[in-house]
Design a protein around this motif. Structure first.
Motif, PDB file in Angstrom:
ATOM      1  N   GLY A  22      66.275  14.509 -96.062  1.00  0.00           N
ATOM      2  CA  GLY A  22      67.313  13.983 -96.594  1.00  0.00           C
ATOM      3  C   GLY A  22      67.281  12.961 -97.416  1.00  0.00           C
ATOM      4  N   CYS A  23      66.894  13.076 -98.737  1.00  0.00           N
ATOM      5  CA  CYS A  23      66.409  11.990 -99.735  1.00  0.00           C
ATOM      6  C   CYS A  23      68.015  11.723-100.382  1.00  0.00           C
ATOM      7  N   THR A  24      68.266  10.348-100.109  1.00  0.00           N
ATOM      8  CA  THR A  24      69.335   9.747-100.714  1.00  0.00           C
ATOM      9  C   THR A  24      69.243   9.096-102.062  1.00  0.00           C
ATOM     10  N   GLY A  25      68.251   8.731-102.447  1.00  0.00           N
ATOM     11  CA  GLY A  25      68.056   8.065-103.975  1.00  0.00           C
ATOM     12  C   GLY A  25      68.116   6.448-103.760  1.00  0.00           C
ATOM     13  N   TYR A  26      68.370   5.949-102.456  1.00  0.00           N
ATOM     14  CA  TYR A  26      68.319   4.597-102.193  1.00  0.00           C
ATOM     15  C   TYR A  26      67.132   4.268-101.641  1.00  0.00           C
ATOM     16  N   VAL A  27      66.624   3.030-102.150  1.00  0.00           N
ATOM     17  CA  VAL A  27      65.262   2.444-101.940  1.00  0.00           C
ATOM     18  C   VAL A  27      65.484   1.068-101.780  1.00  0.00           C
ATOM     19  N   SER A  28      64.898   0.436-100.880  1.00  0.00           N
ATOM     20  CA  SER A  28      64.805  -0.957-100.920  1.00  0.00           C
ATOM     21  C   SER A  28      63.769  -1.659-101.669  1.00  0.00           C
ATOM     22  N   HIS A  29      64.149  -2.723-102.371  1.00  0.00           N
ATOM     23  CA  HIS A  29      63.040  -3.181-103.389  1.00  0.00           C
ATOM     24  C   HIS A  29      63.476  -4.683-103.717  1.00  0.00           C
ATOM     25  N   TYR A  30      62.516  -5.596-103.064  1.00  0.00           N
ATOM     26  CA  TYR A  30      62.964  -7.050-102.987  1.00  0.00           C
ATOM     27  C   TYR A  30      61.740  -8.000-102.879  1.00  0.00           C
ATOM     28  N   LYS A  31      62.061  -9.124-103.338  1.00  0.00           N
ATOM     29  CA  LYS A  31      61.148 -10.411-103.128  1.00  0.00           C
ATOM     30  C   LYS A  31      62.088 -11.216-102.224  1.00  0.00           C
ATOM     31  N   ALA A  32      61.341 -11.750-101.126  1.00  0.00           N
ATOM     32  CA  ALA A  32      61.798 -12.640-100.167  1.00  0.00           C
ATOM     33  C   ALA A  32      61.045 -13.527 -99.465  1.00  0.00           C
ATOM     34  N   VAL A  33      61.573 -14.577 -99.187  1.00  0.00           N
ATOM     35  CA  VAL A  33      60.951 -15.462 -98.253  1.00  0.00           C
ATOM     36  C   VAL A  33      61.590 -15.925 -97.235  1.00  0.00           C
ATOM     37  N   GLY A  34      61.377 -16.124 -95.800  1.00  0.00           N
ATOM     38  CA  GLY A  34      61.861 -16.221 -94.663  1.00  0.00           C
ATOM     39  C   GLY A  34      62.814 -15.338 -94.253  1.00  0.00           C
ATOM     40  N   PHE A  35      62.379 -13.642 -94.449  1.00  0.00           N
ATOM     41  CA  PHE A  35      63.351 -12.592 -94.628  1.00  0.00           C
ATOM     42  C   PHE A  35      62.963 -11.981 -93.013  1.00  0.00           C
ATOM     43  N   VAL A  36      64.145 -11.927 -92.284  1.00  0.00           N
ATOM     44  CA  VAL A  36      64.217 -10.974 -91.100  1.00  0.00           C
ATOM     45  C   VAL A  36      65.415 -10.126 -91.207  1.00  0.00           C
TER      46      VAL A  36
END
Length: 134
Positions: A22-36
């Protein structure tokens, strides 16, 4: 010849894995600090000191017409837009800007998978978002 066969087999496997997975096309991509962040079957959350990019959560509605998506968010600095995709239609859930806070819910009509997408238009600081289906 052997390379072509290997490439063809790899292509077939990728197509099958998307079709079955089930590919949705949505992908997480980020730069983060102190990320939970966490993502359960019917809930998801994220908090951060600094975040820039896009985070995708996958939750499931199992309550049918009684199901509701409860959400909250707060952001000290920056701008973010939160979307949800239910039954293949990406819809804006809310926008939040510096100093903003929200706590609300929407009704979901049917049982199914809901994708929640948090997107920023630059760097955001000191934020938190929570989502729960009941």
């Amino acid at each position: 010849m052997r390379k072509r066969i290997n490439c063809l087999l790899l292509a077939v496997l990728l197509v099958l894995s998307c079709g079955l997975g089930g590919c949705t096309g949505y992908v997480s991509h980020y730069k983060a600090v102190g990320f939970v962040h966490s993502n359960g079957a019917d809930s998801a959350s994220m908090s951060f000191y600094s975040f820039e990019g896009s985070m995708v959560f996958k939750v499931r509605s199992t309550n049918g017409s009684a199901g509701q998506l409860f959400y909250s968010g707060k952001l000290e600095n920056g701008n973010a837009t939160v979307y949800y995709d239910y039954n293949g239609s990406k819809t804006e859930l809310f926008r939040i800007s510096s100093g903003g806070e929200i706590n609300a819910s929407i009704g979901l009509i049917e049982i199914g998978t809901v994708y929640i997408i948090v997107e920023t238009d630059g760097s955001c600081q000191n934020g938190a978002f929570e989502f729960k289906i009941e």
